[in-house]
Design a protein around this motif. Structure first.
Motif, PDB file in Angstrom:
ATOM      1  N   LYS A  50      48.843  23.880  41.627  1.00  0.00           N
ATOM      2  CA  LYS A  50      48.794  22.466  40.749  1.00  0.00           C
ATOM      3  C   LYS A  50      47.798  22.687  39.970  1.00  0.00           C
ATOM      4  N   THR A  51      46.451  23.483  40.336  1.00  0.00           N
ATOM      5  CA  THR A  51      45.149  23.473  39.516  1.00  0.00           C
ATOM      6  C   THR A  51      45.072  24.946  38.858  1.00  0.00           C
ATOM      7  N   ASP A  52      46.063  25.751  39.182  1.00  0.00           N
ATOM      8  CA  ASP A  52      45.836  27.312  38.752  1.00  0.00           C
ATOM      9  C   ASP A  52      44.683  27.849  39.030  1.00  0.00           C
ATOM     10  N   GLY A  53      44.405  27.702  40.600  1.00  0.00           N
ATOM     11  CA  GLY A  53      42.993  27.968  41.151  1.00  0.00           C
ATOM     12  C   GLY A  53      43.386  28.228  42.532  1.00  0.00           C
ATOM     13  N   ILE A  54      42.380  28.302  43.430  1.00  0.00           N
ATOM     14  CA  ILE A  54      42.406  28.830  44.765  1.00  0.00           C
ATOM     15  C   ILE A  54      41.994  27.840  45.828  1.00  0.00           C
ATOM     16  N   TYR A  55      42.321  27.951  47.038  1.00  0.00           N
ATOM     17  CA  TYR A  55      41.421  27.168  48.109  1.00  0.00           C
ATOM     18  C   TYR A  55      40.410  27.793  48.643  1.00  0.00           C
ATOM     19  N   HIS A  56      39.153  26.934  48.920  1.00  0.00           N
ATOM     20  CA  HIS A  56      38.200  27.591  49.554  1.00  0.00           C
ATOM     21  C   HIS A  56      38.724  28.324  50.854  1.00  0.00           C
ATOM     22  N   THR A  57      38.112  29.357  51.153  1.00  0.00           N
ATOM     23  CA  THR A  57      38.924  30.270  51.948  1.00  0.00           C
ATOM     24  C   THR A  57      37.938  31.208  53.042  1.00  0.00           C
ATOM     25  N   LEU A  58      38.179  31.272  54.264  1.00  0.00           N
ATOM     26  CA  LEU A  58      37.572  31.861  55.233  1.00  0.00           C
ATOM     27  C   LEU A  58      38.072  33.046  56.079  1.00  0.00           C
ATOM     28  N   ILE A  59      37.826  34.203  55.807  1.00  0.00           N
ATOM     29  CA  ILE A  59      38.394  35.193  56.286  1.00  0.00           C
ATOM     30  C   ILE A  59      37.700  35.639  57.608  1.00  0.00           C
ATOM     31  N   ILE A  60      38.428  35.576  58.806  1.00  0.00           N
ATOM     32  CA  ILE A  60      37.973  35.613  60.261  1.00  0.00           C
ATOM     33  C   ILE A  60      38.418  36.831  60.702  1.00  0.00           C
ATOM     34  N   SER A  61      37.502  37.708  61.321  1.00  0.00           N
ATOM     35  CA  SER A  61      37.750  39.353  61.660  1.00  0.00           C
ATOM     36  C   SER A  61      36.938  39.733  62.702  1.00  0.00           C
ATOM     37  N   PRO A  62      37.333  40.391  63.679  1.00  0.00           N
ATOM     38  CA  PRO A  62      36.529  40.997  64.579  1.00  0.00           C
ATOM     39  C   PRO A  62      35.829  42.125  63.811  1.00  0.00           C
ATOM     40  N   PRO A  63      34.803  42.904  64.050  1.00  0.00           N
ATOM     41  CA  PRO A  63      34.418  44.106  63.238  1.00  0.00           C
ATOM     42  C   PRO A  63      35.052  45.291  63.275  1.00  0.00           C
ATOM     43  N   ARG A  64      35.236  45.818  62.117  1.00  0.00           N
ATOM     44  CA  ARG A  64      36.139  46.940  61.747  1.00  0.00           C
ATOM     45  C   ARG A  64      37.637  46.632  61.830  1.00  0.00           C
ATOM     46  N   CYS A  65      37.862  45.679  61.309  1.00  0.00           N
ATOM     47  CA  CYS A  65      39.474  45.071  61.449  1.00  0.00           C
ATOM     48  C   CYS A  65      39.968  44.766  60.038  1.00  0.00           C
ATOM     49  N   GLY A  66      38.933  45.307  59.010  1.00  0.00           N
ATOM     50  CA  GLY A  66      39.459  45.197  57.551  1.00  0.00           C
ATOM     51  C   GLY A  66      39.043  43.861  56.684  1.00  0.00           C
ATOM     52  N   LYS A  67      38.141  43.003  57.232  1.00  0.00           N
ATOM     53  CA  LYS A  67      37.903  41.824  56.309  1.00  0.00           C
ATOM     54  C   LYS A  67      37.444  41.906  54.914  1.00  0.00           C
ATOM     55  N   THR A  68      36.290  43.014  55.087  1.00  0.00           N
ATOM     56  CA  THR A  68      35.667  43.555  53.617  1.00  0.00           C
ATOM     57  C   THR A  68      36.459  43.946  52.705  1.00  0.00           C
ATOM     58  N   THR A  69      37.757  44.954  53.341  1.00  0.00           N
ATOM     59  CA  THR A  69      38.818  45.622  52.629  1.00  0.00           C
ATOM     60  C   THR A  69      39.472  44.718  51.796  1.00  0.00           C
ATOM     61  N   LEU A  70      39.997  43.584  52.750  1.00  0.00           N
ATOM     62  CA  LEU A  70      40.788  42.479  52.183  1.00  0.00           C
ATOM     63  C   LEU A  70      40.181  41.625  51.242  1.00  0.00           C
ATOM     64  N   LEU A  71      38.832  41.318  51.288  1.00  0.00           N
ATOM     65  CA  LEU A  71      38.205  40.386  50.440  1.00  0.00           C
ATOM     66  C   LEU A  71      38.018  41.219  49.097  1.00  0.00           C
ATOM     67  N   ARG A  72      37.889  42.500  49.145  1.00  0.00           N
ATOM     68  CA  ARG A  72      37.736  43.135  47.933  1.00  0.00           C
ATOM     69  C   ARG A  72      38.897  43.207  47.070  1.00  0.00           C
ATOM     70  N   ASP A  73      40.025  43.289  47.797  1.00  0.00           N
ATOM     71  CA  ASP A  73      41.320  43.292  47.021  1.00  0.00           C
ATOM     72  C   ASP A  73      41.867  41.854  46.526  1.00  0.00           C
ATOM     73  N   ILE A  74      41.305  40.940  47.405  1.00  0.00           N
ATOM     74  CA  ILE A  74      41.503  39.524  46.656  1.00  0.00           C
ATOM     75  C   ILE A  74      40.697  39.315  45.524  1.00  0.00           C
ATOM     76  N   ILE A  75      39.431  39.684  45.653  1.00  0.00           N
ATOM     77  CA  ILE A  75      38.813  39.571  44.355  1.00  0.00           C
ATOM     78  C   ILE A  75      39.094  40.377  43.001  1.00  0.00           C
ATOM     79  N   ARG A  76      39.729  41.488  43.374  1.00  0.00           N
ATOM     80  CA  ARG A  76      40.217  42.600  42.200  1.00  0.00           C
ATOM     81  C   ARG A  76      41.379  41.537  41.777  1.00  0.00           C
TER      82      ARG A  76
END
Length: 320
Positions: free
Chosen positions: A149-175
């Motif tokens: 509706k807004t051509d935008g995104i929702y405020h999002t929090l990625i929850i993950s234990p260590p070494r489960c790919g949260k930074t990798t996912l964040l990086r691709d979302i940003i890209r």
């Protein structure tokens, strides 16, 4: 240059020979731990292994090659190109980022003046964290983060234990959000990369692809960086890794109050786990985030478990 070649360049000659013979997929190698007078250890496909003189992976530490003081010294010389002084500012923070975006964590005797860390000497512990981009890993997640509706995104929090790919996912979302995709037009994104893990800047240049509309504050504290970006770069979205301090919470309030969208990550295993932490529980109670993305390594690193909305309604679930 591929990951293996980038790695071999920074290791001592002895370790270089061992890793040169190692029969593994270096794109799946996550960490190399060098501890003085301790067994050589790696994290490979989220599993801990020791390495023998014959370049074999074993689970028994008594069979592993022992890392010596000379291996540590020589490796640090290659990492710093024989000039640790050139990396003085990074060493104060406990890490060095090298070409390729790989992050070298270091520990030893800290030099402190007036309660401020001025440097480090007698470096005896090295943690080489290999940078890996996984383009497209955000594909299953993005449809749940887009507000059409807004051509935008929702405020999002990625929850993950260590070494489960949260930074990798964040990086691709940003890209993908920066470049634009089939879901929405490209957005101006500000990244606060406190530990040089998202963009992995080397001499000011990001080694990871974060999109054509992305600005990065490298090695900047998250709370201060969020404020700086709002005031100076006019981002539509701000992205940060591993929030958790009271200062972060205050900055997040400011970002959201300015009408900027936020994507952040945090260590945790569930929303209930986040609620048990004093500062983070306030984020949940105030309903600042509109989407919660939960990752695990149940079926491999970066497995997407669940996605919830701000009131706890489950939007996606996969416990395969």
């Amino acid at each position: 240059m591929n990951t293996k070649d980038e790695l071999l360049k920074i290791l001592s000659l002895k370790l270089r020979t061992i890793f040169g013979k190692l029969k593994i997929d270096f794109e799946k190698l996550q960490e190399i731990r060098l501890r003085m007078n301790a067994p050589l250890l790696i994290i490979y496909e989220n599993v801990e292994y020791f390495i023998t003189e014959e370049a074999k992976l074993v689970k028994n530490p008594t069979l592993a090659v022992i890392v010596t003081k000379n291996e540590i010294r020589e490796t640090m010389e290659y990492i710093s190109n024989y000039s640790l002084y050139a990396f003085e500012d990074e060493i104060k923070q406990g890490f060095i980022t090298i070409n390729g975006g790989h992050r070298i964590g270091i520990a030893g005797k800290t030099i402190i003046e007036d309660d401020v860390i001025k440097g480090m000497k007698h470096i005896s512990f090295i943690n080489i964290r290999l940078a890996h981009q996984v383009k497209g890993c955000a594909d299953p997640v993005l449809p749940y983060l887009i507000n059409e509706k807004t051509d935008g995104i929702y405020h999002t929090l990625i929850i993950s234990p260590p070494r489960c790919g949260k930074t990798t996912l964040l990086r691709d979302i940003i890209r993908q959000l920066s470049d634009g995709n089939t879901y929405l037009s490209g957005k101006s994104i500000g990244v606060v990369d406190e530990r040089s893990e998202i963009g992995a800047c080397y001499m000011g240049t990001p080694q990871n692809e974060l999109g054509i509309r992305t600005d990065i504050l490298d090695c900047c504290p998250k709370a201060k960086g969020m404020m700086m970006l709002i005031r100076s770069m006019s981002p539509q979205i701000i992205a940060v890794d591993e929030i958790g301090s009271k200062e972060d919470l205050e900055a997040i309030d400011y970002v959201i109050g300015c009408g900027c969208k936020l994507i952040a990550t945090v260590h945790g295993s569930s929303i209930e786990d986040i609620k048990s932490k004093p500062v983070l529980s306030e984020l949940v109670q105030k309903k600042l985030f509109e989407r919660y993305v939960l990752l695990s390594n149940v079926n491999g690193i970066g497995h997407l478990d669940e996605i919830y909305d701000t009131v706890g309604r489950k939007l996606y679930a996969d416990h395969a």
